[in-house]
Design a protein around this motif. Structure first.
Motif, mmCIF file in Angstrom:
data_model
loop_
_atom_site.group_PDB
_atom_site.id
_atom_site.type_symbol
_atom_site.label_atom_id
_atom_site.label_comp_id
_atom_site.label_asym_id
_atom_site.label_seq_id
_atom_site.Cartn_x
_atom_site.Cartn_y
_atom_site.Cartn_z
ATOM 1 N N VAL A 67 1.610 4.555 6.443
ATOM 2 C CA VAL A 67 0.435 4.105 5.693
ATOM 3 C C VAL A 67 -0.558 3.437 6.645
ATOM 4 O O VAL A 67 -1.769 3.655 6.550
ATOM 5 C CB VAL A 67 0.839 3.157 4.539
ATOM 6 C CG1 VAL A 67 -0.393 2.577 3.850
ATOM 7 C CG2 VAL A 67 1.718 3.888 3.527
ATOM 8 N N LEU A 68 -0.040 2.655 7.582
ATOM 9 C CA LEU A 68 -0.905 2.019 8.582
ATOM 10 C C LEU A 68 -1.647 3.072 9.412
ATOM 11 O O LEU A 68 -2.842 2.943 9.681
ATOM 12 C CB LEU A 68 -0.104 1.092 9.492
ATOM 13 C CG LEU A 68 -0.887 0.430 10.622
ATOM 14 C CD1 LEU A 68 -2.020 -0.446 10.071
ATOM 15 C CD2 LEU A 68 0.035 -0.390 11.501
ATOM 16 N N SER A 69 -0.958 4.122 9.799
ATOM 17 C CA SER A 69 -1.582 5.200 10.562
ATOM 18 C C SER A 69 -2.709 5.844 9.759
ATOM 19 O O SER A 69 -3.795 6.114 10.291
ATOM 20 C CB SER A 69 -0.522 6.246 10.936
ATOM 21 O OG SER A 69 -1.127 7.326 11.602
ATOM 22 N N LEU A 70 -2.487 6.062 8.474
ATOM 23 C CA LEU A 70 -3.532 6.628 7.618
ATOM 24 C C LEU A 70 -4.695 5.650 7.448
ATOM 25 O O LEU A 70 -5.862 6.052 7.434
ATOM 26 C CB LEU A 70 -2.957 7.023 6.258
ATOM 27 C CG LEU A 70 -2.046 8.239 6.284
ATOM 28 C CD1 LEU A 70 -1.336 8.402 4.953
ATOM 29 C CD2 LEU A 70 -2.833 9.501 6.635
ATOM 30 N N ARG A 71 -4.375 4.372 7.340
ATOM 31 C CA ARG A 71 -5.446 3.367 7.229
ATOM 32 C C ARG A 71 -6.305 3.372 8.502
ATOM 33 O O ARG A 71 -7.522 3.266 8.433
ATOM 34 C CB ARG A 71 -4.869 1.979 6.971
ATOM 35 C CG ARG A 71 -5.960 0.930 6.732
ATOM 36 C CD ARG A 71 -5.445 -0.350 6.140
ATOM 37 N NE ARG A 71 -4.850 -0.220 4.840
ATOM 38 C CZ ARG A 71 -5.516 -0.004 3.697
ATOM 39 N NH1 ARG A 71 -6.811 0.155 3.719
ATOM 40 N NH2 ARG A 71 -4.889 0.066 2.557
ATOM 41 N N GLN A 72 -5.668 3.520 9.647
ATOM 42 C CA GLN A 72 -6.420 3.584 10.903
ATOM 43 C C GLN A 72 -7.290 4.848 10.948
ATOM 44 O O GLN A 72 -8.429 4.809 11.420
ATOM 45 C CB GLN A 72 -5.465 3.524 12.097
ATOM 46 C CG GLN A 72 -4.844 2.161 12.261
ATOM 47 C CD GLN A 72 -3.694 2.133 13.250
ATOM 48 O OE1 GLN A 72 -3.066 3.155 13.539
ATOM 49 N NE2 GLN A 72 -3.408 0.950 13.775
ATOM 50 N N ASP A 132 0.834 -1.195 0.000
ATOM 51 C CA ASP A 132 0.000 0.000 0.000
ATOM 52 C C ASP A 132 0.871 1.248 0.000
ATOM 53 O O ASP A 132 1.942 1.291 0.613
ATOM 54 C CB ASP A 132 -0.872 0.046 1.250
ATOM 55 C CG ASP A 132 -2.004 -0.956 1.225
ATOM 56 O OD1 ASP A 132 -2.176 -1.645 0.200
ATOM 57 O OD2 ASP A 132 -2.723 -1.041 2.228
ATOM 58 N N VAL A 133 0.383 2.265 -0.693
ATOM 59 C CA VAL A 133 0.997 3.590 -0.674
ATOM 60 C C VAL A 133 -0.123 4.594 -0.442
ATOM 61 O O VAL A 133 -1.296 4.306 -0.684
ATOM 62 C CB VAL A 133 1.755 3.927 -1.978
ATOM 63 C CG1 VAL A 133 2.950 3.023 -2.171
ATOM 64 C CG2 VAL A 133 0.832 3.870 -3.167
ATOM 65 N N GLY A 147 1.740 18.027 -2.664
ATOM 66 C CA GLY A 147 1.278 16.662 -2.456
ATOM 67 C C GLY A 147 2.447 15.817 -2.000
ATOM 68 O O GLY A 147 3.593 16.091 -2.347
ATOM 69 N N THR A 148 2.156 14.791 -1.217
ATOM 70 C CA THR A 148 3.219 13.943 -0.683
ATOM 71 C C THR A 148 2.840 12.477 -0.852
ATOM 72 O O THR A 148 1.743 12.073 -0.472
ATOM 73 C CB THR A 148 3.427 14.226 0.827
ATOM 74 O OG1 THR A 148 3.696 15.610 1.006
ATOM 75 C CG2 THR A 148 4.566 13.403 1.385
ATOM 76 N N VAL A 149 3.745 11.698 -1.409
ATOM 77 C CA VAL A 149 3.565 10.252 -1.503
ATOM 78 C C VAL A 149 4.125 9.642 -0.218
ATOM 79 O O VAL A 149 5.234 9.967 0.202
ATOM 80 C CB VAL A 149 4.287 9.666 -2.731
ATOM 81 C CG1 VAL A 149 4.194 8.148 -2.745
ATOM 82 C CG2 VAL A 149 3.705 10.254 -4.016
ATOM 83 N N VAL A 150 3.339 8.770 0.396
ATOM 84 C CA VAL A 150 3.729 8.130 1.656
ATOM 85 C C VAL A 150 3.905 6.645 1.383
ATOM 86 O O VAL A 150 2.959 5.975 0.968
ATOM 87 C CB VAL A 150 2.660 8.359 2.742
ATOM 88 C CG1 VAL A 150 3.035 7.638 4.023
ATOM 89 C CG2 VAL A 150 2.441 9.835 2.976
#
Length: 117
Positions: free
Chosen positions: A85-90, A66-67, A76-79
């Motif tokens: 990415v896990l933090s954003l998914r949460q 995942d990105v 814009g920023t690519v993570v």
């Protein structure tokens, strides 16, 4: 092809007149009826929730990890870091916990589109 999930706030602010607002909502409804697109509104009554921190997209490519992509008025920023990415998914899951179902969202958006006459 990645499963794309879109979330948005349904606003009542008149931007460029009723016809533009109606057509924007109708366009979102058309996109929201595609098989791999899910729209979810968060009701105003919820108040503050993690989605207000800013827009982001999480993509799951067929051939990789995942990105995420964060966007703001300056850049814009690519993570790519897995913990970020896990933090954003949460955060996304927290938003979904507060949001209406896809079906409810489409219904509310349809009503809102017709109200812009």
């Amino acid at each position: 092809m990645a499963d794309v999930r879109l979330w948005t706030l349904l606003t009542r602010h008149n931007v460029d007149g009723p016809a533009v607002m109606r057509e924007q909502l109708r366009h979102l409804l058309e996109v929201g009826r595609r098989p791999r697109v899910h729209l979810h509104l968060v009701p105003r009554e919820v108040g503050a929730y993690p989605g207000l921190n800013g827009a982001f997209v999480i993509a799951t490519p067929a051939d990789g990890d995942d990105v995420a992509y964060l966007d703001n008025p300056l850049q814009g920023t690519v993570v790519e870091r897995a913990t970020d990415v896990l933090s954003l998914r949460q955060s996304w899951e927290s938003v979904r916990a507060e949001a209406m179902s896809h079906r409810q969202t489409l219904s509310v958006m349809s009503e809102a589109a017709e109200a812009w006459t």
